[in-house]
Design an enzyme around this catalytic site. Structure first.
Site, PDB file in Angstrom:
ATOM      1  N   GLY A  54     -42.745 -13.385  -4.681  1.00  0.00           N
ATOM      2  CA  GLY A  54     -44.008 -13.945  -5.159  1.00  0.00           C
ATOM      3  C   GLY A  54     -45.018 -14.157  -4.054  1.00  0.00           C
ATOM      4  NE  ARG A 102     -34.155 -20.591  -5.634  1.00  0.00           N
ATOM      5  CZ  ARG A 102     -35.114 -20.562  -6.537  1.00  0.00           C
ATOM      6  NH1 ARG A 102     -35.512 -19.412  -7.056  1.00  0.00           N
ATOM      7  NH2 ARG A 102     -35.679 -21.686  -6.938  1.00  0.00           N
ATOM      8  CG  HIS A 135     -40.568 -25.492  -6.370  1.00  0.00           C
ATOM      9  ND1 HIS A 135     -41.667 -24.785  -6.834  1.00  0.00           N
ATOM     10  CD2 HIS A 135     -39.499 -25.028  -7.069  1.00  0.00           C
ATOM     11  CE1 HIS A 135     -41.271 -23.945  -7.788  1.00  0.00           C
ATOM     12  NE2 HIS A 135     -39.967 -24.074  -7.947  1.00  0.00           N
ATOM     13  CB  CYS A 192     -41.133 -18.502  -2.463  1.00  0.00           C
ATOM     14  SG  CYS A 192     -41.091 -16.748  -2.854  1.00  0.00           S
ATOM     15  N   GLY A 193     -38.244 -18.741  -3.033  1.00  0.00           N
ATOM     16  CA  GLY A 193     -36.868 -18.426  -3.388  1.00  0.00           C
ATOM     17  C   GLY A 193     -36.477 -17.002  -3.075  1.00  0.00           C
ATOM     18  NE  ARG A 228     -42.499   7.803  14.262  1.00  0.00           N
ATOM     19  CZ  ARG A 228     -41.716   7.101  15.075  1.00  0.00           C
ATOM     20  NH1 ARG A 228     -42.040   6.979  16.350  1.00  0.00           N
ATOM     21  NH2 ARG A 228     -40.629   6.520  14.629  1.00  0.00           N
ATOM     22  CG  HIS A 282     -41.406   1.248  12.437  1.00  0.00           C
ATOM     23  ND1 HIS A 282     -40.317   1.899  11.904  1.00  0.00           N
ATOM     24  CD2 HIS A 282     -41.248   1.310  13.788  1.00  0.00           C
ATOM     25  CE1 HIS A 282     -39.538   2.326  12.883  1.00  0.00           C
ATOM     26  NE2 HIS A 282     -40.086   1.974  14.036  1.00  0.00           N
ATOM     27  NE  ARG A 324     -45.899   7.745   9.840  1.00  0.00           N
ATOM     28  CZ  ARG A 324     -44.804   7.988  10.525  1.00  0.00           C
ATOM     29  NH1 ARG A 324     -44.049   6.996  10.961  1.00  0.00           N
ATOM     30  NH2 ARG A 324     -44.465   9.216  10.810  1.00  0.00           N
TER      31      ARG A 324
END
Length: 151
Positions: free
Chosen positions: A79, A118, A18, A74-75, A141, A107, A145
């Site tokens: 999350g 937000r 929301h 999201c805000g 490189r 990268h 990783r």
């Protein structure tokens, strides 16, 4: 080997809770105006919802190849990023500046962009999304990783 560029013949998977609903709506329209296919996984209103209900389907679509990349809003973006990163094939990155969106690709071979509604403007969200989708993974490189990320 990780793809250096997204296959934009596939749709972009988009989702939000929301707090990110209005930005998601804006980005869906903006992406479509740019000629991109979009799969909108919701939410579809400002009613309070649980972000994992939208982050998991977006992450699954990217992970299984149905979507080229994902955009989650999201805000705070925390999350949705935490949720998406539970998926083995997902490298979800939070960006609140243009350079972070491009570095996530260059990268880290990020395949899901997480936007904190937000904390950024819709114009900045557009710029970060464009950079994310247009920036290739550098490999070299960074390849070694990125290959060590999965457990």
């Amino acid at each position: 080997m990780h793809d250096s560029l997204f296959d934009l013949n596939k749709p972009i998977a988009v989702g939000a809770d929301h707090a990110g609903f209005e930005y998601k709506q804006h980005l869906v329209q903006w992406l479509q105006q740019k000629g991109m296919q979009v799969k909108d996984y919701g939410t579809h209103s400002l009613d309070s919802v649980d972000y994992p209900d939208f982050a998991h389907p977006v992450a699954s679509a990217v992970e299984n190849g149905e979507a080229a990349a994902g955009i989650l809003v999201c805000g705070s973006a925390n999350g949705v990023a935490i949720t998406a990163n539970k998926h083995t094939g997902i490298r979800a990155a939070i960006a609140w500046q243009e350079e972070l969106a491009s570095l996530a690709r260059q990268h880290n071979a990020a395949n899901v962009l997480c936007i904190p509604a937000r904390f950024v403007s819709t114009e900045l969200a557009e710029k970060m999304t464009a950079l994310f989708l247009e920036t290739p993974f550098e490999g070299g490189r960074h390849e070694n990783r990125v290959n060590k990320i999965a457990c």
